[in-house]
Design an enzyme around this catalytic site. Structure first.
Site, mmCIF file in Angstrom:
data_model
loop_
_atom_site.group_PDB
_atom_site.id
_atom_site.type_symbol
_atom_site.label_atom_id
_atom_site.label_comp_id
_atom_site.label_asym_id
_atom_site.label_seq_id
_atom_site.Cartn_x
_atom_site.Cartn_y
_atom_site.Cartn_z
ATOM 1 N N ASP A 1 1.413 53.699 20.580
ATOM 2 C CA ASP A 1 -0.044 53.676 20.752
ATOM 3 C C ASP A 1 -0.661 54.625 19.719
ATOM 4 O OD1 ASP A 1 -2.531 53.250 21.908
ATOM 5 O OD2 ASP A 1 -2.197 54.607 23.587
ATOM 6 N N GLU B 1 -3.383 54.210 14.638
ATOM 7 C CA GLU B 1 -4.302 53.744 13.577
ATOM 8 C C GLU B 1 -4.251 54.646 12.344
ATOM 9 O OE1 GLU B 1 -4.998 54.037 16.912
ATOM 10 O OE2 GLU B 1 -4.564 51.889 17.075
ATOM 11 N N ASP C 1 -7.549 48.596 24.300
ATOM 12 C CA ASP C 1 -8.267 49.106 25.470
ATOM 13 C C ASP C 1 -9.485 48.251 25.798
ATOM 14 O OD1 ASP C 1 -6.361 51.054 25.498
ATOM 15 O OD2 ASP C 1 -7.619 52.571 24.546
#
Ligand SMILES: *[C@@H]1O[C@H](CO)[C@@H](O)[C@H](O)[C@H]1NC(C)=O
Ligand SMILES: *[C@@H]1O[C@H](CO)[C@@H](O)[C@H](O)[C@H]1NC(C)=O
Ligand SMILES: *[C@@H]1O[C@H](CO)[C@@H](O)[C@H](O)[C@H]1NC(C)=O
Ligand SMILES: *[C@@H]1O[C@H](CO)[C@@H](O)[C@H](O)[C@H]1NC(C)=O
Ligand SMILES: *[C@@H]1O[C@H](CO)[C@@H](O)[C@H](O)[C@H]1NC(C)=O
Ligand SMILES: *[C@@H]1O[C@H](CO)[C@@H](O)[C@H](O)[C@H]1NC(C)=O
Ligand SMILES: *[C@@H]1O[C@H](CO)[C@@H](O)[C@H](O)[C@H]1NC(C)=O
Ligand SMILES: *[C@@H]1O[C@H](CO)[C@@H](O)[C@H](O)[C@H]1NC(C)=O
Ligand SMILES: *[C@@H]1O[C@H](CO)[C@@H](O)[C@H](O)[C@H]1NC(C)=O
Length: 898
Positions: free
Chosen positions: A438, A441, A578
């Protein structure tokens, strides 16, 4: 063949802009830039090279125009043209081969055989890509000069009015992009709530364009930040335009011919460029349960037992960052998630043929001299991304101030694999079966400018205190449940402003460095984050895949990531991030999933079922459980501040989940076979309707229905709390999956009312033979021991075909496998293939659908198991004929009726 012409350089009024620094520039200004003339054009066999020379006074819109460029065009296959424009005077960034290996060119390609042609003018230089057979122009830069500046590259094409464009994700737009006003920005972002119209976690600068005359694809191989704009208001012709505005790198295009009749062909051609998806373990198609906010090991154990008690098959239990000590990766909280108790839970799961997955984030807590091994070992190996002055580049993530692993560091594989071996040790640690990554980015909570992450950490109260007291370390759990390359020079960025490039992409997070690693941060090989930001998640994916493979050599890995770049599907799957627990997100999950599965070659994909943020409702969760059963990756997950939403929490949801899991599990070999095919050639595992009905224009915008595999049409109820749905049934033969009754589509909408909250409309597309497994198993291990029921669903031509692939379900290179082909015509099903994989499982029965009248006889022919009088039954109301077969899967056989 090469075709060329030169048209006279039109007199153009050049508008010289001084220091234009605007996000938006009047397109007519860019269109009046001088462009280039092609000189020194050389062709040989399947390649063309030329020098491009600036054709007039520089327009210097966002920096100085590059005076001279190199053009190289190669017909790499009969369906693929590769076009590159580079600056011969300096090294510019290109996506490293180590991240995306380039496909080899087929040296024997003859240009005259190519399905698409490159056509160009020299003065000024403009090019078209043309479909050879129809002469249609697929891509054309005519009237839109190419602009090439150090930090601004622009290419623009005219497309037909109302062009059907799909792709350019990750996004939350409609599956078919709005041709009037779409701006797609490419810059990985922690995009909470996955808002429409913004850049999200992943970057896939590829689109498929569909016309009734064919489908083709265009891939810009660039990881630089960019905006791609689609408009229909800039020309008088009503044309659609598509414009790339890129802030660095080179122009590196792949044009894919696709096909005039089969849209899935372009998907396979794209897979030839970025790679086919990894084969996943069979068990990963089972149900996954997760949440952020399981407080301690007892919660985790109770979810597992509660699923069992509710008779809902749970295959894999997950744990979010809750398990960590102070939210530091590769640690567990000794009071809340003690190692010994967690090992008990994992053993319990493994003993019951269930699995366990935990989250790992990239950011490592910055804790010099505090005995935090993962930080100390990484520092010793020198694997952190650096600030320009050589110190570690700092961010702010869950544990507070952090460093970021540098996936380009020569020692990063050693570091990451070692940390996985230690923490996820089968002998002493957490013996996970898959990995979840997770925040890659990479995400940072540090607001720009991030001059003092330490004070921002204090303001944000990171890391948070536990809100509950620690559990009894000896609490009984599971107590009384009875179970049922090549080295490149470092790109030259002299004179570039990496922190504030003149052209600012439409990044919803703000400037490039806001809430992520700084754009001027440096990797071990000298590359800067400015160029490589968009591949961070994919590089972490590969490192994690490798670390997991090292733990269990020879076995397929299962890694689910949030951020992806082109080619990530070769190693990992992806969840869509999300989302919110609302009906909009329920609906738009379909388009998001279709992008990943049908275009970007990442078929192991799904959204958080019942929604991540905010509170779900029983009705939404029931509907979503049923839609989610047709996500390739089926996981219920929510946030720490939301109400609990495991499927057993409401009787209605439990019933919906049980019903649909039954269907999903019965279809598991069908979808597993589709994944196997995808891993070989990139054939999409999911299909939008237009893939199957390419000349039916009504299907082009449809993104609330889709095909699971080739043949299961899923048409969920999509309105809040509603029990009716109107959906499109193309002109074709279908069968209602719940009764197997024939339904003839009229090329019109069908409305079903009274669709209760425990069922979902499903239809079999005629023409298929489905290998179904049996009802009612609690794990995929059990499922694999059940017999098959083949369902023969003939198309309107009376024929049907199907495939079944079986292997051990876990090995990367299985020792043996079985590949079965099923073909039906003229009242006879023929089953043939290769039968290498040993299984005691039989084909128990064959259902023939759409049989208009009761047959008089049936027979089964095959080896020593022939039966001239098998039991059969016929139901006139549903037109279903069921024949008892009992054939082992050791050889071919035939089943016939008269
Ligand atoms: C553009 O060119 C001018 C004149 O050659 C030079 O002074 C200037 O520094 C250049 N600008 C950039 C951004 O390279
Ligand atoms: C190539 O371009 C030239 C000039 O625009 C045009 O005359 C010719 O028809 C084109 N060839 C094809 C195959 O479209
Ligand atoms: C175009 O889209 C943007 C972003 O979604 C929106 O703000 C703007 O209003 C739209 N413009 C038109 C003319 O529809
Ligand atoms: C075209 O549409 C875009 C987005 O809706 C808008 O921003 C732009 O001003 C329009 N251009 C013209 C020339 O109307
Ligand atoms: C499990 O079920 C029990 C009994 O219904 C309930 O009290 C408990 O809250 C549940 N726990 C979890 C974690 O689901
Ligand atoms: C290096 O730069 C970072 C920010 O870019 C700064 O925080 C740090 O103090 C600098 N380190 C040294 C040793 O100058
Ligand atoms: C065991 O079962 C009893 C009675 O059903 C129940 O009260 C108790 O909570 C259960 N214990 C565990 C650990 O599940
Ligand atoms: C849908 O049902 C929920 C209760 O489950 C209710 O709160 C909500 O208002 C309903 N929405 C509509 C649009 O009727
Ligand atoms: C599967 O279960 C459903 C209900 O649970 C039942 O109606 C159906 O007949 C079963 N099918 C098979 C093949 O056992």
């Amino acid at each position: 063949m090469w075709s060329t012409s030169s048209r006279g350089a039109a007199a153009v009024l050049f508008l010289v802009l001084s220091a234009a620094r605007a996000e938006w520039v009047d397109p007519s200004i860019l269109d009046s830039c001088p462009g280039y003339n092609a000189v020194n054009v050389k062709t040989s066999a399947a390649t063309l090279t030329a020098t491009l020379v600036l054709a007039g006074t520089a327009c210097n819109v966002f920096g100085n125009d590059t005076k001279t460029l190199d053009l190289a065009v190669t017909y790499e296959t009969t369906t693929r043209i590769h076009l590159k424009i580079t600056d011969p005077t300096t090294t510019r960034y290109e996506v490293p081969e180590s991240v995306l290996p380039r496909p080899a060119a087929d040296a024997s390609v003859r240009v005259s055989d190519a399905q698409i042609q490159f056509n160009y003018t020299t003065s000024p230089f403009a090019f078209n890509v043309i479909r050879s057979h129809t002469k249609e122009v697929l891509f054309s830069t005519a009237s839109h000069p190419i602009i090439f500046e150090s930090q601004f590259l622009r290419v623009k094409t005219n497309l037909p009015p109302g062009a059907n464009i799909y792709g350019l994700g990750e996004h939350t737009e409609t599956f078919r992009l709005d041709d009037a006003n779409t701006t797609r920005t490419f810059w990985s972002r922690d995009a909470y709530g996955v808002p429409e119209g913004t850049n999200l976690y992943s970057n896939h600068p590829v689109y498929f364009e569909h016309r009734p005359t064919g489908t083709h694809g265009v891939f810009l191989l660039s990881s630089n930040g960019m905006d791609i704009k689609i408009r229909n208001n800039e020309t008088t012709t009503g044309a659609t335009t598509l414009e790339y505005n890129v802030v660095g790198g080179v122009l590196d295009f792949y044009f894919l011919a696709g096909s005039e009749s089969d849209p899935s062909e372009v998907a396979r051609q794209y897979a030839q460029v970025v790679g086919t998806p990894a084969e996943v373990p069979y068990w990963s198609f089972g149900l996954h349960q997760c949440r952020f906010g399981y407080q301690n090991y007892i919660d985790v154990a109770n979810v597992i037992t509660n699923y069992s008690a509710a008779n809902i098959p749970l295959e894999t239990m997950w744990t979010d960052i809750d398990y960590m000590y102070e939210r530091r990766i590769f640690t567990n909280d000794p009071q809340y998630f003690p190692t010994s108790r967690m090992r008990e839970i994992v053993s319990y799961l493994h003993d019951h043929n269930q699995r366990y997955i935990m989250m790992t984030d990239p950011a490592v807590a910055y804790l010099p001299g505090q005995g935090y091994g993962p930080y100390d070992r990484g520092t010793a190996l020198d694997v952190w991304i650096k600030a320009p002055n050589g110190s570690a580049s700092l961010g702010l993530v869950w544990p507070g101030v952090t460093v970021f692993p540098d996936w380009f560091s020569p020692k990063i594989g050693q570091y990451w694999t070692n940390e996985f071996q230690n923490f996820y040790s089968p002998k002493t640690g957490f013996d996970i079966d898959g990995a979840w990554i997770d925040m890659n980015e990479p995400s940072s909570f540090c607001d720009y400018p991030c001059d003092d992450p330490f004070s921002q950490a204090v303001q944000q109260d990171l890391p948070p205190a536990r809100t509950s007291s620690p559990p009894d370390p000896d609490a009984p759990i599971f107590g009384n449940i009875s179970f049922v390359s090549r080295k490149r020079a470092v790109p030259n960025h002299v004179g570039d402003d990496l922190m504030n490039p003149p052209y600012q992409i439409d990044n919803a997070a703000g400037v490039l460095s806001d809430r992520t690693a700084y754009a001027n941060a440096i990797h071990a090989n000298g590359l800067v984050e400015y160029d490589t930001h968009n591949i961070f998640g994919t590089m972490m994916s590969v490192a994690t895949h490798d670390a997991m493979l090292a733990r269990r050599p020879g076995l397929r890995t299962f890694v689910i990531t949030r951020s992806t770049f082109a080619g990530a599907g070769r190693k990992v799957g992806k969840w869509l991030g999300d989302n919110f627990s609302d009906w909009d997100h329920y609906r738009n999950s379909i388009a998001g999933m279709l992008g990943m599965a049908t275009i970007y070659q990442i078929p192991m994909v799904g959204s958080d079922i019942c929604g991540y943020a905010e509170d779900t409702t029983d009705l939404l969760c029931a509907r979503w459980a049923m839609l989610g059963a047709f996500y390739p990756f089926m996981r219920n997950h929510n946030s720490d501040t939301s109400i609990s939403q495991e499927f057993y929490r409401w009787p209605l949801v439990a019933e919906a989940a049980k019903n649909v899991l039954n269907i999903r599990y019965r279809l598991m070999d069908y979808i597993y076979t589709a994944f196997h095919t995808a891993s070989i050639d990139g054939t999409p595992v999911l299909n939008p309707l237009w893939f199957k009905y390419p000349t039916d224009s009504i299907t082009y915008p449809i993104d609330l229905q889709f095909f699971f595999g080739d043949s299961i049409l899923v048409s969920p109820v999509t309105d809040e709390n509603s029990t009716s749905v109107s959906f499109y049934l193309p002109r074709d033969r279908f069968y209602d999956f719940s009764t197997f009754t024939p339904v003839d589509g009229q090329g019109a909408e069908v409305t079903l009312s009274n669709v209760d909250f425990t069922s979902i409309p499903l239809h079999i597309k005629g023409g298929a033979v489905l290998p179904l497994r049996a009802n009612g198993t609690m794990t995929t291990t059990e499922l694999r021991e059940t017999d098959y029921e083949f369902v023969v669903a003939p198309g309107s031509n009376g024929q049907a075909v199907g495939a079944l692939y079986i292997d051990d379900g876990v090995s990367i290179t299985p020792a043996t496998s079985t590949s079965v082909s099923m073909a039906f015509s003229g009242k006879k099903l023929s089953v043939s293939g290769t039968f290498g994989f040993h299984t005691d499982v039989k084909v128990a029965s064959v259902l023939f659908l759409g049989v208009p009248a009761a047959p008089k006889t049936a027979s089964v022919l095959g080896g020593g198991h022939s039966n001239s009088k098998p039991a059969f039954s016929y139901d006139a109301s549903t037109q279903v004929l069921s024949v008892s077969v009992g054939m082992p899967l050791t050889g071919g056989f035939e089943v016939q009726y008269q």
